[in-house]
Design a protein around this motif. Structure first.
Motif, PDB file in Angstrom:
ATOM      1  N   GLU A  44     -37.643  15.406  70.024  1.00 55.10           N
ATOM      2  CA  GLU A  44     -36.741  16.280  70.771  1.00 55.10           C
ATOM      3  C   GLU A  44     -35.279  15.876  70.537  1.00 55.10           C
ATOM      4  OE1 GLU A  44     -36.163  17.809  75.350  1.00 55.10           O
ATOM      5  OE2 GLU A  44     -36.699  15.709  75.033  1.00 55.10           O
ATOM      6  N   ARG A  48     -32.750  18.453  68.669  1.00 52.51           N
ATOM      7  CA  ARG A  48     -31.603  18.993  69.422  1.00 52.51           C
ATOM      8  C   ARG A  48     -30.258  18.595  68.804  1.00 52.51           C
ATOM      9  NH1 ARG A  48     -32.811  19.974  75.673  1.00 52.51           N
ATOM     10  NH2 ARG A  48     -34.928  20.732  75.402  1.00 52.51           N
ATOM     11  N   GLU A  52     -30.417  21.594  65.864  1.00 50.97           N
ATOM     12  CA  GLU A  52     -29.773  22.597  66.702  1.00 50.97           C
ATOM     13  C   GLU A  52     -28.267  22.381  66.804  1.00 50.97           C
ATOM     14  OE1 GLU A  52     -31.849  22.643  70.464  1.00 50.97           O
ATOM     15  OE2 GLU A  52     -33.750  23.168  69.503  1.00 50.97           O
ATOM     16  N   ALA A  59     -27.416  17.464  74.629  1.00 49.18           N
ATOM     17  CA  ALA A  59     -28.858  17.237  74.485  1.00 49.18           C
ATOM     18  C   ALA A  59     -29.379  16.427  75.666  1.00 49.18           C
ATOM     19  CB  ALA A  59     -29.151  16.519  73.173  1.00 49.18           C
TER      20      ALA A  59
END
Length: 110
Positions: A44, A48, A52, A59
């Motif tokens: 994750e 992120r 992303e 984040a």
């Protein structure tokens, strides 16, 4: 999480140096299953911040953790990815620690 050469080149965790398009594509191809294999908090954190494009602070806010906690997760994820990549590919770095070349070797998930 399919990534194009351009996305790999823009990935802040990869300093591509003088790496060629073919090697960059191989590196992006290798990273996809390696990222997918990380434990959830580390996956994750990398997705992120690197895929992303969120800041570590943003984040952290979205994940409900402290900023130092997110920074730690990102650092651990990068270290784990480096170890996993080094186990299946020979990665040559230049003096700035930017990737100079990538050569697949041995069993590799990519």
């Amino acid at each position: 999480m399919a990534r194009t050469h351009a996305q790999a080149a823009n990935d802040r965790s990869l300093q591509l140096g003088a790496i060629g398009a073919e090697e960059s594509a191989l590196l992006a191809q290798c990273l996809k299953p390696l990222v997918a294999g990380l434990a959830e908090p580390y996956r994750e954190a990398i997705v992120r911040t690197e895929y992303e494009g969120l800041t570590q602070a943003e984040a952290a806010r979205r994940a409900g953790v402290s900023v130092p906690g997110m920074k730690s997760r990102v650092q651990r994820a990068r270290r784990q990815l480096g170890d996993l990549l080094g186990a299946c590919c020979r990665v040559e770095l230049d003096t700035r620690k930017a990737v100079r070349s990538v050569e697949k070797q041995g069993p590799c998930p990519c």
